[in-house]
Design a protein around this motif. Sequence first.
Motif, mmCIF file in Angstrom:
data_model
loop_
_atom_site.group_PDB
_atom_site.id
_atom_site.type_symbol
_atom_site.label_atom_id
_atom_site.label_comp_id
_atom_site.label_asym_id
_atom_site.label_seq_id
_atom_site.Cartn_x
_atom_site.Cartn_y
_atom_site.Cartn_z
ATOM 1 N N GLY A 192 0.670 -0.940 0.190
ATOM 2 C CA GLY A 192 -0.039 0.251 0.202
ATOM 3 C C GLY A 192 0.855 1.377 0.016
ATOM 4 O O GLY A 192 0.230 2.299 0.335
ATOM 5 N N LEU A 193 1.796 1.186 -1.024
ATOM 6 C CA LEU A 193 2.593 2.460 -1.372
ATOM 7 C C LEU A 193 2.294 3.206 -2.375
ATOM 8 O O LEU A 193 2.815 2.087 -3.146
ATOM 9 C CB LEU A 193 4.216 1.902 -0.166
ATOM 10 C CG LEU A 193 4.913 1.853 0.813
ATOM 11 C CD1 LEU A 193 5.899 1.114 1.596
ATOM 12 C CD2 LEU A 193 3.903 2.737 2.309
ATOM 13 N N PRO A 194 3.121 3.978 -1.985
ATOM 14 C CA PRO A 194 2.723 4.699 -3.576
ATOM 15 C C PRO A 194 4.354 4.909 -4.002
ATOM 16 O O PRO A 194 5.061 4.406 -3.685
ATOM 17 C CB PRO A 194 2.647 6.307 -3.515
ATOM 18 C CG PRO A 194 2.693 6.434 -1.582
ATOM 19 C CD PRO A 194 2.275 5.267 -1.162
ATOM 20 N N PRO A 195 4.168 4.658 -5.010
ATOM 21 C CA PRO A 195 3.851 5.328 -6.333
ATOM 22 C C PRO A 195 2.864 3.926 -7.050
ATOM 23 O O PRO A 195 1.942 4.317 -7.906
ATOM 24 C CB PRO A 195 4.143 6.440 -7.548
ATOM 25 C CG PRO A 195 5.822 5.905 -7.105
ATOM 26 C CD PRO A 195 5.982 5.069 -5.693
ATOM 27 N N TRP B 216 -2.467 2.298 -2.844
ATOM 28 C CA TRP B 216 -2.706 2.997 -1.960
ATOM 29 C C TRP B 216 -3.734 3.822 -2.162
ATOM 30 O O TRP B 216 -4.722 4.359 -1.072
ATOM 31 C CB TRP B 216 -1.541 3.820 -2.079
ATOM 32 C CG TRP B 216 -1.018 4.662 -2.716
ATOM 33 C CD1 TRP B 216 -1.295 4.698 -4.031
ATOM 34 C CD2 TRP B 216 -1.656 6.053 -2.467
ATOM 35 N NE1 TRP B 216 -0.521 6.182 -4.982
ATOM 36 C CE2 TRP B 216 -1.100 6.988 -3.483
ATOM 37 C CE3 TRP B 216 -1.578 6.907 -1.198
ATOM 38 C CZ2 TRP B 216 -1.356 8.166 -4.013
ATOM 39 C CZ3 TRP B 216 -1.760 8.199 -1.377
ATOM 40 C CH2 TRP B 216 -1.513 9.143 -2.546
ATOM 41 N N VAL B 217 -4.195 4.456 -3.510
ATOM 42 C CA VAL B 217 -4.983 5.280 -3.420
ATOM 43 C C VAL B 217 -6.661 4.714 -2.961
ATOM 44 O O VAL B 217 -7.207 5.186 -3.009
ATOM 45 C CB VAL B 217 -5.860 5.492 -4.621
ATOM 46 C CG1 VAL B 217 -6.707 7.015 -5.014
ATOM 47 C CG2 VAL B 217 -4.267 6.293 -5.266
ATOM 48 N N GLY C 108 -1.346 3.795 -9.858
ATOM 49 C CA GLY C 108 -0.820 4.674 -8.836
ATOM 50 C C GLY C 108 -1.417 6.238 -9.105
ATOM 51 O O GLY C 108 -1.493 6.565 -8.229
#
Lengths: 495, 190
Positions: free
Chosen positions: A384-387, A391-392, A473
């Motif tokens: 769940g990390l961008p980019p 995560w959005v 992302g």
Amino acid sequence: MEILIIILLPIICTIMIAAVGRKSVFLRNLFVLIPTVGDFLLVGHLAWQVKSGGTAASLNLVDLSNFAIKFEASGISVYMALSMTFLWIMTAIYSFGYMEHEHAQVRYYAALVLNLAAAMGIVFASNLVTFFIFFELLTIAVYPLVVHEETDAAYLAGKVYGVYLLTGGAMVLMATVVLYCLTGTFDFVPGGIPALAQQSTFMLTVLFVLFTIGFGFKAALVPLCYWLPEAMIAPTPISAVLHAVAVVNVGVFGFVRVIYNIFGPTLYNKMGFGSVIAVMAAITILYSAFQGLRQKEIKRMLAMSTINQLSFMLLGLVSFSMIGMTGGLLHIYYHSFMKITLFYCAGAIITQSKNKYVANMGGLAKHMPITMTCFAVAAVGIVGLPPVAGWVSKWYMMQGFLEMGKPIYAIIFLLSSLIELGFFGPPIFRAFFRKEENNSFNFQQDTSKFGSEAPWAMLAPIVIVAFFSVLFGFWGFVPHGLVKPALSGLLGKGF
Amino acid sequence: MITNSWLLFFAVFIPLVSAPLSLIFSDKVSNRFTALSNVVNFLVIAGMYSAVSHGKLLVLELNTGFNFKLSFMADSLSLLCGLIFIAVWTLTSFYSIGYMSHEHAQRRYNLFSLLSLAGTLGVVFTRNLFSLYIFFEILSVASYVMVVHEESFEARKAGLKYILMGIIGGLTLLLAMVCTYHITGTVDLL
């Protein structure tokens, strides 16, 4: 008309594969590509229609007074179908590489294409009977793929798979009958079947329990999820497209239909069913996160992660706030792309290095840099990390929980993300920063620069789906633009 | 006064685009390419100076398709920070040409140093929490790779601490942003 072609084309091609597949590899591959690419283009056309606000295509195949087989290309249908058909093309290409030296390829490809028809039938179905028919077809058509290995372990896994999912199917059938007795209709109605609101609490609870058990098997809720790690014995492309995308997404999709088109969000919430599902999903998230830490085989670890992420979607869907439901639907899309990347990479690792254990992945990135990079990228997205995508949708779902007034679920989200880092971190870390331990790899070719990468037929899909995982992302137009029509079609005007 | 400026776009995306490009060259060329990219980036950021010193606010909004936009700005504070960072980074990249010349995995070092730069500049020039979070996480993941560059036991131990702190911090930040949006209905900074 399009819908009829979308469903018939794979069925016809299944027959053609069975007929000519043994004689000519070229023709067989052609009949695998025609339905997948054809369906993708047709679904893309339907998606364009839905996006630009045209009338949704529909098809009544059989329309008797008390029995009907009906399809409709509503917003949610094309939303689900678009990612599925695209990933099916990728899987078909990936399979050309992966299955090259396998036995029983004709059976494999025939079942793969038949499953596409089943999946398309499910997502385009506009009443429960049609849904059920294709739901069962999907269950049965996956079985030959689960037992593909033809070993004792595979037969055992097939047995577990069959018992679990056919039980689920039977529950859905019972639910269908109960629903018809109560309301006299099978049709999916935006915002729920009105006649259901007058039923007694007891009958509604019975219906809810039947539906939840029925779809809970495929959506892998906690007491019903044990079949999923077992089914990982299937060839990796099948684990990828069916047990990370189609079959499990269909389980979630079943919940979508039940919650929004049969009960309706208002009734579902009033009866407290939403909270029950939310609690079950939260338990599943925590259970599978901790189980994932214990897995030694890479594919079983991915299966646990799938169970985990599926419950994220369910939690988002029962938040009953606009943004939370948007997040839940988006997460179906994003998770498909990221998890299929991980499975493709796992398949490449297993075939190339003949190693399926996480512990033996040390130094692998030196031999398979592209594969391991894609693996790392997708794993970052799953955490769940961008980019990277994902995560959005998590942001939206957490927003939904706050609007629901249950911030505890947002904290469970974060906790589980952290635990998932705990099971994706070690393999990536080993592959990139550790040296090879006691010659655990068994590469066929030399280990020079890219000598050990998978053949291009496997590598190209890996790179493409990983690319899309990153693109989604920060570029949200494709799935996000389709969520709005999908949700308004699901919820009707009343919400 | 608010003015649109594509310089902001280039300031953040030059390192982001040169990062994968730095992989295709040989080690030696890659080091010089990184330094060159930083020099160009320095010029781009310095190019914003006159507008900002005259009291203008440079902004740039990129539509993402989500409910939030990718939006950047340069006021005097962010330009000050940005100039310091890019100046130091440029000097470091020249220093690295010599220092790293006998190290292993030089291209990996270049790749992640450029990604870290992109993350840093993104955080500095961001205009809403949405883009801040994207670049903040790029920064923490990319700099992790540089922490464990040695691949020794100490480096790995330090790296584990670093990434755990980084990710816990990042996820907490995400929750904080979600709460901010829930309470105020906006994630814009200015």
